[in-house]
Design a protein around this motif. Structure first.
Motif, PDB file in Angstrom:
ATOM      1  N   VAL A   1      53.327  42.991  61.368  1.00  0.00           N
ATOM      2  CA  VAL A   1      52.711  44.230  61.881  1.00  0.00           C
ATOM      3  C   VAL A   1      53.112  44.484  63.334  1.00  0.00           C
ATOM      4  O   VAL A   1      53.576  43.568  64.026  1.00  0.00           O
ATOM      5  N   LYS A   2      52.897  45.725  63.755  1.00  0.00           N
ATOM      6  CA  LYS A   2      53.225  46.070  65.147  1.00  0.00           C
ATOM      7  C   LYS A   2      51.996  45.973  66.038  1.00  0.00           C
ATOM      8  O   LYS A   2      52.096  45.761  67.242  1.00  0.00           O
ATOM      9  N   ILE A   3      50.811  46.168  65.454  1.00  0.00           N
ATOM     10  CA  ILE A   3      49.593  46.135  66.278  1.00  0.00           C
ATOM     11  C   ILE A   3      49.201  44.683  66.568  1.00  0.00           C
ATOM     12  O   ILE A   3      49.605  43.772  65.839  1.00  0.00           O
ATOM     13  N   PRO A   4      48.412  44.458  67.628  1.00  0.00           N
ATOM     14  CA  PRO A   4      48.069  43.079  67.993  1.00  0.00           C
ATOM     15  C   PRO A   4      47.090  42.427  67.022  1.00  0.00           C
ATOM     16  O   PRO A   4      46.291  43.114  66.382  1.00  0.00           O
ATOM     17  N   VAL A   5      47.176  41.106  66.987  1.00  0.00           N
ATOM     18  CA  VAL A   5      46.378  40.329  66.026  1.00  0.00           C
ATOM     19  C   VAL A   5      45.560  39.267  66.758  1.00  0.00           C
ATOM     20  O   VAL A   5      46.085  38.528  67.599  1.00  0.00           O
ATOM     21  N   SER A   6      44.282  39.204  66.439  1.00  0.00           N
ATOM     22  CA  SER A   6      43.451  38.082  66.873  1.00  0.00           C
ATOM     23  C   SER A   6      43.442  37.078  65.728  1.00  0.00           C
ATOM     24  O   SER A   6      43.461  37.470  64.561  1.00  0.00           O
ATOM     25  N   ILE A   7      43.431  35.802  66.072  1.00  0.00           N
ATOM     26  CA  ILE A   7      43.452  34.782  65.019  1.00  0.00           C
ATOM     27  C   ILE A   7      42.125  34.027  65.043  1.00  0.00           C
ATOM     28  O   ILE A   7      41.621  33.679  66.114  1.00  0.00           O
ATOM     29  N   GLY A   8      41.545  33.804  63.880  1.00  0.00           N
ATOM     30  CA  GLY A   8      40.242  33.137  63.816  1.00  0.00           C
ATOM     31  C   GLY A   8      40.193  32.080  62.736  1.00  0.00           C
ATOM     32  O   GLY A   8      41.026  32.035  61.830  1.00  0.00           O
ATOM     33  N   GLY A   9      39.183  31.222  62.853  1.00  0.00           N
ATOM     34  CA  GLY A   9      38.988  30.165  61.869  1.00  0.00           C
ATOM     35  C   GLY A   9      39.395  28.833  62.455  1.00  0.00           C
ATOM     36  O   GLY A   9      40.567  28.479  62.453  1.00  0.00           O
ATOM     37  N   GLY A  10      38.419  28.104  63.015  1.00  0.00           N
ATOM     38  CA  GLY A  10      38.693  26.762  63.519  1.00  0.00           C
ATOM     39  C   GLY A  10      38.828  26.635  65.015  1.00  0.00           C
ATOM     40  O   GLY A  10      39.190  25.559  65.510  1.00  0.00           O
ATOM     41  N   PHE A  11      38.534  27.714  65.768  1.00  0.00           N
ATOM     42  CA  PHE A  11      38.708  27.635  67.224  1.00  0.00           C
ATOM     43  C   PHE A  11      37.394  27.350  67.950  1.00  0.00           C
ATOM     44  O   PHE A  11      36.336  27.837  67.556  1.00  0.00           O
ATOM     45  N   CYS A  12      37.492  26.577  69.024  1.00  0.00           N
ATOM     46  CA  CYS A  12      36.286  26.319  69.825  1.00  0.00           C
ATOM     47  C   CYS A  12      36.627  25.982  71.270  1.00  0.00           C
ATOM     48  O   CYS A  12      35.721  25.824  72.093  1.00  0.00           O
ATOM     49  N   ASP A  13      37.916  25.858  71.609  1.00  0.00           N
ATOM     50  CA  ASP A  13      38.220  25.383  72.967  1.00  0.00           C
ATOM     51  C   ASP A  13      39.554  25.943  73.480  1.00  0.00           C
ATOM     52  O   ASP A  13      40.204  26.758  72.816  1.00  0.00           O
ATOM     53  N   GLY A  14      39.951  25.447  74.668  1.00  0.00           N
ATOM     54  CA  GLY A  14      41.172  25.939  75.296  1.00  0.00           C
ATOM     55  C   GLY A  14      42.426  25.545  74.551  1.00  0.00           C
ATOM     56  O   GLY A  14      43.420  26.272  74.552  1.00  0.00           O
ATOM     57  N   ARG A  15      42.371  24.399  73.894  1.00  0.00           N
ATOM     58  CA  ARG A  15      43.528  23.989  73.091  1.00  0.00           C
ATOM     59  C   ARG A  15      43.777  25.017  71.994  1.00  0.00           C
ATOM     60  O   ARG A  15      44.907  25.395  71.698  1.00  0.00           O
ATOM     61  N   GLY A  16      42.682  25.467  71.393  1.00  0.00           N
ATOM     62  CA  GLY A  16      42.786  26.471  70.335  1.00  0.00           C
ATOM     63  C   GLY A  16      43.337  27.787  70.849  1.00  0.00           C
ATOM     64  O   GLY A  16      44.168  28.414  70.201  1.00  0.00           O
ATOM     65  N   LEU A  17      42.877  28.189  72.038  1.00  0.00           N
ATOM     66  CA  LEU A  17      43.354  29.468  72.574  1.00  0.00           C
ATOM     67  C   LEU A  17      44.865  29.417  72.826  1.00  0.00           C
ATOM     68  O   LEU A  17      45.599  30.333  72.448  1.00  0.00           O
ATOM     69  N   VAL A  18      45.322  28.335  73.435  1.00  0.00           N
ATOM     70  CA  VAL A  18      46.762  28.217  73.705  1.00  0.00           C
ATOM     71  C   VAL A  18      47.544  28.187  72.386  1.00  0.00           C
ATOM     72  O   VAL A  18      48.591  28.832  72.252  1.00  0.00           O
ATOM     73  N   ALA A  19      47.007  27.472  71.408  1.00  0.00           N
ATOM     74  CA  ALA A  19      47.685  27.395  70.101  1.00  0.00           C
ATOM     75  C   ALA A  19      47.783  28.789  69.480  1.00  0.00           C
ATOM     76  O   ALA A  19      48.829  29.168  68.943  1.00  0.00           O
ATOM     77  N   ALA A  20      46.693  29.558  69.559  1.00  0.00           N
ATOM     78  CA  ALA A  20      46.690  30.902  68.964  1.00  0.00           C
ATOM     79  C   ALA A  20      47.720  31.792  69.654  1.00  0.00           C
ATOM     80  O   ALA A  20      48.428  32.560  69.005  1.00  0.00           O
ATOM     81  N   LEU A  21      47.814  31.677  70.975  1.00  0.00           N
ATOM     82  CA  LEU A  21      48.807  32.474  71.701  1.00  0.00           C
ATOM     83  C   LEU A  21      50.214  32.054  71.274  1.00  0.00           C
ATOM     84  O   LEU A  21      51.101  32.888  71.089  1.00  0.00           O
ATOM     85  N   ALA A  22      50.403  30.745  71.099  1.00  0.00           N
ATOM     86  CA  ALA A  22      51.719  30.249  70.671  1.00  0.00           C
ATOM     87  C   ALA A  22      52.081  30.768  69.281  1.00  0.00           C
ATOM     88  O   ALA A  22      53.251  30.967  68.969  1.00  0.00           O
TER      89      ALA A  22
END
Ligand SMILES: Cc1cc2nc3c(=O)[nH]c(=O)nc-3n(C[C@H](O)[C@H](O)[C@H](O)COP(=O)(O)O)c2cc1C
Length: 334
Positions: A174-195
């Protein structure tokens, strides 16, 4: 543009790429939680379906959220097929009346709701579990998407795929931005989602175990106490699974749902529906053994009840440190 400023933070006018998904198993994401998440720099969605039988409750919560924060806040509209369309029309009317800035839709193809919500003036993020449903929602005009993996608490979809696979698959389609969910709770998760190509994370379970969440303390404590392998994935047999903390009710449902004779299962589900219709869900009564209490696998990584500000600040600080370490290309240990 800093690494934590994304198209999602821009579209929704928020400081950090952190979203609190709508939670409607009893009164879970109410004005108090949504305002606290907003004040912390994220974006929270109160779940409209909590007030299916009392639309005034939703209106009161919108007013309360506006009193508690001058930051953006949102409403989740979970488009359950079995709910009357008239209810959703009333929700759209309230969104237009109060110029609610953000809406999270989920559970079904958001047609014709996407058009109506956009006409009402809201920015809309549509949440999906299946990749192809995200593509459809983009075509229908969503401003952003959220994709969740089966790790999530609540309704993780019937395909049962992990966040780390479905996230980048949708991002690439897709062209529009995506938020990713399911299993996140900390900064490690945020960096992983951005990656993975995500432009925000969507969390639910982490925010249930927050000071401002209005659920019973027993529920928050159960999340703090649970292990990652203590959730049940129930109701797969009827095609709409729920992930919840393992307990007597989830075990009873699991036992009954694969029996040929569904009489007992139907009885049990009617009991749960009655709890829902009378506002007596286990999330609020604290009688966890009598009901279903949704939580994701990530509950096994949540060890403390924090304020929403602590949750968000800790994530951002940790993500900053990780990015710095990674940029130095040194081996690091969290
Ligand atoms: C208690 C609870 C209730 C939920 N209810 C809903 C809901 O009514 N509608 C919806 O779209 N998502 C619902 N969700 C999903 C969340 O919005 C979010 O997508 C999910 O919790 C993210 O995964 P995590 O639990 O691993 O953080 C619920 C989640 C929880 C934990």
């Amino acid at each position: 543009m800093g690494v934590f400023e994304t198209r999602i933070t821009k579209i929704f006018g928020i400081k950090y790429p952190i979203m609190q998904g709508g939670m409607g198993a009893g009164y879970v994401s109410t004005a108090e939680l949504v305002a606290a998440v907003g004040n912390a720099g994220g974006l929270g969605f109160m779940s409209a379906i909590q007030w299916e039988h009392n639309i005034k409750g939703l209106e009161d919560n919108i007013k309360k959220a506006k009193d508690l924060t001058d930051k953006p806040y949102g409403i989740n509209v979970t488009l359950f097929e079995e709910m009357p369309k008239e209810f959703f029309y009333k929700v759209v009317d309230l969104i237009a009346k109060y110029q609610v800035p953000a809406v999270e839709t989920s559970a079904r193809k958001p047609d014709p709701w996407m058009k109506l919500l956009k006409q009402a003036g809201a920015k809309v993020i549509h949440k999906v579990a299946r990749v192809r449903d995200g593509v459809t929602a983009e075509r229908l005009g969503a401003d952003a998407l959220c994709i969740i993996g089966s790790e999530e608490g609540g309704h993780p979809g019937a395909e049962r795929n992990p966040t780390i696979v479905v996230g980048p698959l949708l991002v690439d389609l897709v062209k529009i931005p995506v938020s990713i969910g399911g299993g996140f709770c900390d900064g490690r998760g945020l960096v992983a989602a951005l990656a993975l190509g995500g432009e925000a994370i969507t969390m639910g379970t982490r925010f249930v175990a927050s000071k401002e969440c209005t659920v019973h303390e027993n529920y928050k404590q159960a999340i703090v106490n649970m292990q990652y392998n203590e959730t049940d994935y129930i109701l797969m047999s009827i095609g709409d699974p729920v992930r919840c903390i393992r307990g007597p009710m989830s075990q009873a449902v699991l036992k009954l749902e694969f029996k040929e004779d569904k009489t007992e299962l139907i009885k049990l589900l009617s009991k749960l529906k009655e709890q829902n219709d009378t506002g007596n869900m286990a999330s609020n009564t604290g009688k966890l053994e009598e009901g279903m209490v949704p939580a994701g696998v990530v509950g096994g990584r949540i060890h403390e009840i924090k304020t929403c500000k602590q949750i968000v600040d800790d994530i951002m600080t940790e993500a900053d440190v990780i990015l710095e370490k990674l940029s130095k290309r040194k081996y690091w240990k969290a």
